[in-house]
Design a protein around this motif. Structure first.
Motif, PDB file in Angstrom:
ATOM      1  N   TRP A  84      37.028  45.411  43.473  1.00  0.00           N
ATOM      2  CA  TRP A  84      37.285  46.636  44.224  1.00  0.00           C
ATOM      3  C   TRP A  84      38.330  47.506  43.539  1.00  0.00           C
ATOM      4  O   TRP A  84      38.258  48.731  43.583  1.00  0.00           O
ATOM      5  CB  TRP A  84      37.724  46.290  45.653  1.00  0.00           C
ATOM      6  N   ARG A  85      39.297  46.868  42.871  1.00  0.00           N
ATOM      7  CA  ARG A  85      40.296  47.668  42.156  1.00  0.00           C
ATOM      8  C   ARG A  85      39.688  48.353  40.927  1.00  0.00           C
ATOM      9  O   ARG A  85      40.134  49.422  40.520  1.00  0.00           O
ATOM     10  CB  ARG A  85      41.496  46.790  41.772  1.00  0.00           C
ATOM     11  N   ARG A 110      36.942  45.666  52.301  1.00  0.00           N
ATOM     12  CA  ARG A 110      37.412  45.499  50.942  1.00  0.00           C
ATOM     13  C   ARG A 110      38.616  44.562  50.873  1.00  0.00           C
ATOM     14  O   ARG A 110      39.535  44.777  50.116  1.00  0.00           O
ATOM     15  CB  ARG A 110      37.806  46.857  50.350  1.00  0.00           C
ATOM     16  N   CYS A 146      47.034  49.102  46.861  1.00  0.00           N
ATOM     17  CA  CYS A 146      46.043  48.672  45.880  1.00  0.00           C
ATOM     18  C   CYS A 146      46.048  47.149  45.727  1.00  0.00           C
ATOM     19  O   CYS A 146      44.996  46.535  45.514  1.00  0.00           O
ATOM     20  CB  CYS A 146      46.348  49.345  44.546  1.00  0.00           C
ATOM     21  N   PHE A 203      43.500  44.539  47.393  1.00  0.00           N
ATOM     22  CA  PHE A 203      42.079  44.492  47.082  1.00  0.00           C
ATOM     23  C   PHE A 203      41.793  43.524  45.944  1.00  0.00           C
ATOM     24  O   PHE A 203      42.630  43.284  45.079  1.00  0.00           O
ATOM     25  CB  PHE A 203      41.571  45.891  46.724  1.00  0.00           C
ATOM     26  N   ASP A 206      40.887  52.372  54.405  1.00  0.00           N
ATOM     27  CA  ASP A 206      41.078  51.656  53.135  1.00  0.00           C
ATOM     28  C   ASP A 206      41.919  52.464  52.155  1.00  0.00           C
ATOM     29  O   ASP A 206      42.745  51.924  51.421  1.00  0.00           O
ATOM     30  CB  ASP A 206      39.729  51.361  52.469  1.00  0.00           C
ATOM     31  N   LYS A 266      41.146  41.523  50.045  1.00  0.00           N
ATOM     32  CA  LYS A 266      41.360  40.803  48.790  1.00  0.00           C
ATOM     33  C   LYS A 266      40.770  39.399  48.876  1.00  0.00           C
ATOM     34  O   LYS A 266      40.760  38.773  49.919  1.00  0.00           O
ATOM     35  CB  LYS A 266      42.856  40.715  48.479  1.00  0.00           C
ATOM     36  N   PHE A 268      35.017  53.232  49.948  1.00  0.00           N
ATOM     37  CA  PHE A 268      36.295  53.016  50.629  1.00  0.00           C
ATOM     38  C   PHE A 268      36.392  53.918  51.855  1.00  0.00           C
ATOM     39  O   PHE A 268      36.283  55.143  51.740  1.00  0.00           O
ATOM     40  CB  PHE A 268      37.468  53.300  49.691  1.00  0.00           C
TER      41      PHE A 268
END
Length: 620
Positions: A151-152, A531, A144, A147, A139, A533, A135
């Motif tokens: 990635w989460r 990153r 949160c 993403f 980022d 979503k 990240f």
């Protein structure tokens, strides 16, 4: 220490761990290995107290904190850095209390404890972990919720590592990482200052990051000193010795039984015969290794080898939104028997490149030339979602062979690792490794000239990964692979390509050199990582959003205000009459806390100055 004493664990009537014991000393870094489904994750559940043991005990020091990766990825409007910082529950609670505390004695206790746990450097430590896991600074300030799930899960891993528990339990942590993130994690775990147990099928991680191997086999736990390579040598020697002892015992049993059979009817020898019967009864069997055969993996050979190059890419730009190429001015060629591994952080365009090569994505500009009658097999983990959960491996193969006799269909199902009743097991009941095997079989069903493998080792155990490497090396066509498994790349790839900075270039070094480059300050190809979503598009578009200088200024000003308030409270406490004579220890603690807060204030002011300079440049 972690003490596991004579435990048995049974799940759904199946005995997974059978009267087994092991002791893990503080500070040990342990790799936990064993075939898929033997009970490794179940033991983690028992250590955390989530399931009971049938017998025996699991004991931990009373003040030990256990940390493990959350089952669900974090979500919501909070920034990544704040999600990670809140993982340190004590620090978070102290900071919140510090905002409302008025009693000088409690203020002193809070600030002293914050200094003791190095609370003011926490943002820098959290940022370093997030950076290592891929990240960027920008980022880390984003919500949160922006993403994707994968990635989460990296954020969840970052939070677990940041909390630095006394016992860190990690279950296949590299499944969410690219090669660059895996290399960073290997290095981080190798220097982890407390106790860690990691379930992993990654040989390189187990050779780089741990100093002991815990093996679960046939219900028994055995602890070996050293790395995975050392474990393999020790276990092979132990199995050889067991096999010799088992043969010697079998010979002795045969000799005793022959005596009993020969003389049991003779009165003069009855006592001796009965004595040997008792000896046989007392003789504890030595079990030699029962080999658990690994289903081999094989790829059907293409009917015809094509003339090289099978693919030529000339000055190509490609992406998902016109005018926003993910890769630009790409020129390359692939020959008949190439073995190419793609390196570069997730988001740099590796998946975009393999979709271009597979013909699933058309270029914006430039030319892609393919050999006549080129056939490409494409495997990617996300294809698991495309399997019919209520169908069996047999059903999936039968669909591809509608007019073929039953016997030939069954033979083909068996050839991909689902012989007998296994071929009729519903996909929803298959393990992750079994689903991966099915996908590999489906992807290569029509004997392609080139196979593209995008993270094929997720959910495969160590032996199955070795079988995959053997299949790749025996395949006569071309292989393009994306993998975080260094062992697979080193065993199979003869060319390395780095995907970074919107282009693709050959890498002349080996993976050891690449590892050093990734872990160094200027990590080159790892600099650009997106990153965004997931969207309904075939692949997420590259996000160009960044935290603006004005946002950074606002964040820095909020931090300055918070720390200034802390310093004011400390100064109020220090201004109390005769505090230095009445309670010199408390005064010293307050002075130490103020020095720590001053350092944090200085860092926040430096961030404000840097952001202000950038804002001025943007305005001019």
């Amino acid at each position: 220490m972690l003490s596991i004493t004579d435990i048995s664990i049974r799940i759904a009537g199946r005995l997974l761990i059978d009267h087994s014991s092991v002791q893990i000393v503080p500070g040990a870094r342990v790799g936990f290995v064993g075939r898929n489904g033997v009970g490794k994750s179940t033991l983690f559940h028992a250590i955390r107290g989530e399931i009971p043991t049938e017998s025996g005990q699991i004991n931990l020091p009373p003040r030990w904190r256990i940390g493990s990766l959350a089952q669900e990825a974090p979500d919501g409007p909070e920034s990544l850095i704040n999600v990670v910082l809140k993982a340190d529950i004590e620090r978070d609670a102290l900071l919140r209390e510090a905002e409302t505390a008025h009693d000088p004695h409690r203020i002193a206790e809070i600030q002293t404890r914050l200094v003791d746990i190095d609370a003011h450097s926490a943002p820098a430590r959290a940022a370093a972990i997030l950076s290592g896991l891929g990240f960027s600074t920008a980022d880390q300030a984003r919500p949160c919720a922006e993403f994707s799930g994968g990635w989460r899960m990296r954020v969840a891993l970052a939070a677990t590592l940041f909390s630095a528990p006394d016992l860190l339990l990690l279950d296949e942590p590299t499944n969410y990482l690219d090669l660059e993130g895996t290399l960073w994690l290997e290095d981080h775990l190798a220097h982890y200052p407390r106790t860690v147990i990691v379930i992993s099928h990654d040989r390189d991680l187990l050779d780089t990051s741990v100093d002991q191997i815990l093996h679960l086999d046939r219900g028994k736990l055995t602890l070996y000193k050293g790395t995975y390579s050392s474990f393999e040598e020790q276990r092979a020697a132990r199995e050889l010795l067991d096999a010799k002892h088992a043969k010697r015992q079998a010979d002795e049993r045969q000799r005793l039984q022959a005596f009993v059979d020969r003389f049991k009817a003779k009165a003069s020898k009855a006592r001796q015969a009965q004595s040997r019967v008792k000896m046989l009864e007392r003789m504890k069997p030595i079990t030699a290794l029962v080999t658990q055969d690994v289903h081999e993996i094989s790829f059907p050979s293409p009917e015809k080898m094509l003339s090289p190059p099978i693919i030529a890419v000339d000055d190509v730009s490609v992406g998902y939104e016109p005018g926003k190429p993910v890769l630009n001015r790409v020129t390359l060629r692939i020959d008949t028997d190439d073995r190419i591994a793609l390196l570069g952080a997730n988001g740099n365009g590796k998946s975009t490149l393999v979709k271009l090569l597979a013909g699933k994505l058309a270029p914006f500009s430039g030319r892609v030339t393919r050999a006549d009658k080129l056939s490409v097999g494409y495997f990617a983990q996300h294809q698991v979602d495309e399997l019919n959960l209520d169908a069996s491996p047999y059903d999936h193969i039968r669909k591809l062979m509608p007019e073929t006799p039953e016997s030939k269909v069954r033979a083909r199902v068996g050839a991909i690792g689902f012989s007998g009743k296994a071929g009729d097991t519903l996909v929803k009941s298959l393990s992750g490794g079994e689903k991966a095997r099915l996908l590999l079989g489906l992807a290569t069903f029509f004997a392609p000239n080139m196979i593209i493998l995008d993270e094929p080792t997720n959910h495969l155990d160590i032996d199955s990964r070795a079988a995959l490497a053997e299949a790749i090396n025996e395949f006569p066509g071309a292989i393009i692979m994306v993998s975080h498994d260094r062992y697979l790349i080193e065993a199979c790839a003869d060319r390395l390509w780095v995907v970074a900075n919107q282009t693709v270039s050959a890498y002349d070094g080996d993976l050891d050199e690449y590892r050093r480059m990734v872990l160094s300050a200027d990590s080159g190809p790892t600099a650009s990582r997106d990153r965004a979503k997931d969207t309904p598009k075939p692949e997420r578009a590259r996000s160009e959003r960044r935290v603006s200088p004005k946002q950074r200024i606002a964040q820095a000003e909020a931090e300055i205000e918070r720390i200034t308030g802390i310093i004011a409270k400390i100064d109020t406490a220090l201004a109390l009459p005769d505090i230095f004579t009445r309670d010199p220890k408390q005064a010293a603690q307050l002075s130490k806390a103020r020095a720590g807060a001053e350092s944090a204030l200085q860092r926040a002011e430096e961030e404000w100055l840097e952001a202000s300079a950038l804002d001025d440049e943007a305005a001019s």
